[in-house]
Design a protein around this motif. Sequence first.
Motif, short mmCIF file in Angstrom:
data_model
loop_
_atom_site.label_atom_id
_atom_site.label_comp_id
_atom_site.label_asym_id
_atom_site.label_seq_id
_atom_site.Cartn_x
_atom_site.Cartn_y
_atom_site.Cartn_z
N HIS A 51 0.50 -1.58 0.19
CA HIS A 51 -0.20 -0.46 0.19
C HIS A 51 0.80 1.26 -0.26
O HIS A 51 2.20 1.16 0.41
N LYS A 52 -0.06 2.33 -0.95
CA LYS A 52 0.89 3.47 -0.31
C LYS A 52 0.00 4.29 0.60
O LYS A 52 -1.25 4.68 1.05
N LEU A 53 1.19 5.40 1.16
CA LEU A 53 -0.28 6.84 1.89
C LEU A 53 0.56 7.88 1.66
O LEU A 53 1.93 7.99 1.68
N LYS A 54 0.00 8.41 1.55
CA LYS A 54 -0.02 9.76 1.37
C LYS A 54 1.05 11.17 2.42
O LYS A 54 1.55 11.44 2.37
N PRO A 87 6.51 9.60 2.41
CA PRO A 87 5.39 9.65 2.18
C PRO A 87 5.09 9.36 0.47
O PRO A 87 5.96 9.09 -0.38
N SER A 88 3.61 8.02 0.05
CA SER A 88 3.88 8.02 -0.52
C SER A 88 4.61 6.51 -1.34
O SER A 88 5.06 6.24 -2.44
N SER A 89 5.37 6.10 -0.55
CA SER A 89 6.04 4.89 -0.81
C SER A 89 5.38 3.66 -1.09
O SER A 89 4.93 3.70 -0.38
N ALA A 99 5.98 -15.92 15.94
CA ALA A 99 4.85 -14.65 17.15
C ALA A 99 4.31 -13.79 16.48
O ALA A 99 5.40 -13.42 15.52
N ASP A 100 3.85 -13.48 17.43
CA ASP A 100 3.15 -11.86 16.79
C ASP A 100 4.08 -10.68 16.34
O ASP A 100 5.21 -10.73 17.46
N LEU A 101 4.45 -10.49 15.50
CA LEU A 101 4.90 -8.43 15.45
C LEU A 101 4.33 -7.96 15.75
O LEU A 101 3.33 -7.50 15.26
N GLU A 102 4.63 -7.36 15.99
CA GLU A 102 3.64 -5.55 16.76
C GLU A 102 4.98 -4.41 16.81
O GLU A 102 6.34 -4.60 17.27
N PHE A 103 4.23 -3.66 16.48
CA PHE A 103 4.74 -2.51 16.01
C PHE A 103 3.70 -1.13 16.75
O PHE A 103 2.80 -1.88 16.07
N LEU A 104 4.44 -0.05 16.71
CA LEU A 104 3.54 1.69 16.95
C LEU A 104 3.84 2.29 15.42
O LEU A 104 5.26 1.65 14.12
N CYS A 105 2.74 2.98 14.85
CA CYS A 105 2.75 3.22 13.90
C CYS A 105 2.31 5.15 13.51
O CYS A 105 1.34 4.89 14.42
N ILE A 106 3.10 6.08 13.82
CA ILE A 106 3.16 7.01 14.33
C ILE A 106 3.14 7.06 12.51
O ILE A 106 3.79 7.34 11.48
N VAL A 107 2.04 8.67 12.26
CA VAL A 107 1.30 8.93 10.67
C VAL A 107 1.53 10.61 11.07
O VAL A 107 1.28 11.27 11.87
N GLU A 108 2.14 10.74 10.40
CA GLU A 108 1.94 12.47 10.02
C GLU A 108 2.44 13.21 8.52
O GLU A 108 3.05 12.90 8.09
N PRO A 109 0.94 13.79 7.93
CA PRO A 109 0.36 14.13 9.46
C PRO A 109 -1.20 13.13 9.53
O PRO A 109 -0.37 11.76 8.59
N ALA A 110 -2.14 12.93 10.59
CA ALA A 110 -2.65 11.60 11.02
C ALA A 110 -3.02 11.00 9.69
O ALA A 110 -3.50 11.95 8.72
N TRP A 111 -3.40 9.18 9.37
CA TRP A 111 -3.98 8.70 8.52
C TRP A 111 -5.07 8.89 8.71
O TRP A 111 -6.32 9.53 9.39
N GLN A 113 -8.28 7.39 5.66
CA GLN A 113 -8.94 6.37 5.05
C GLN A 113 -8.50 7.18 3.13
O GLN A 113 -8.02 6.64 2.15
N GLU A 114 -8.57 8.20 3.56
CA GLU A 114 -8.60 8.52 2.18
C GLU A 114 -7.39 9.37 1.44
O GLU A 114 -7.21 9.32 0.07
N ASP A 115 -6.32 8.77 2.18
CA ASP A 115 -5.35 8.81 1.74
C ASP A 115 -5.06 7.54 1.16
O ASP A 115 -3.30 7.84 1.18
N GLU A 116 -4.84 6.55 1.60
CA GLU A 116 -4.62 5.30 1.38
C GLU A 116 -4.40 4.40 0.64
O GLU A 116 -5.75 5.13 -0.33
#
Length: 119
Positions: A51-54, A87-89, A99-111, A113-116
Amino acid sequence: MIISDLNKCQPIIGSEGTKIKQIFHPHNTMLGIGYSVSQCTVGPGKRSKPHKLKSSEIYFILKGHGVLHIDDESSDITENQAAYIPPSSRQFIENTGDADLEFLCIVEPAWKQEDEIIE
């Protein structure tokens, strides 16, 4: 003061396929923040959808290990490591552990849906 309790955050399945617990987002805090913070989980042998995110993102690995793919690069990533995702990568993460892979996801500016874009 606003305190978010991860144990009380209801998990959702994101459109990219990870289990997400939204910790802070502009819509659930009155502090006027412009970013979002979520805990994400990818099960053993699973991966998120490309996926890509703005917005830009930072992944901070809490538990487990995997491979992070950003555009044409791939890198092993493990506990206590962080990665910047421009952005946009085109990106996805895969869990290469048992085992589960757990991570924090910090998105700036905030996530938003329309930007994904899910590929």
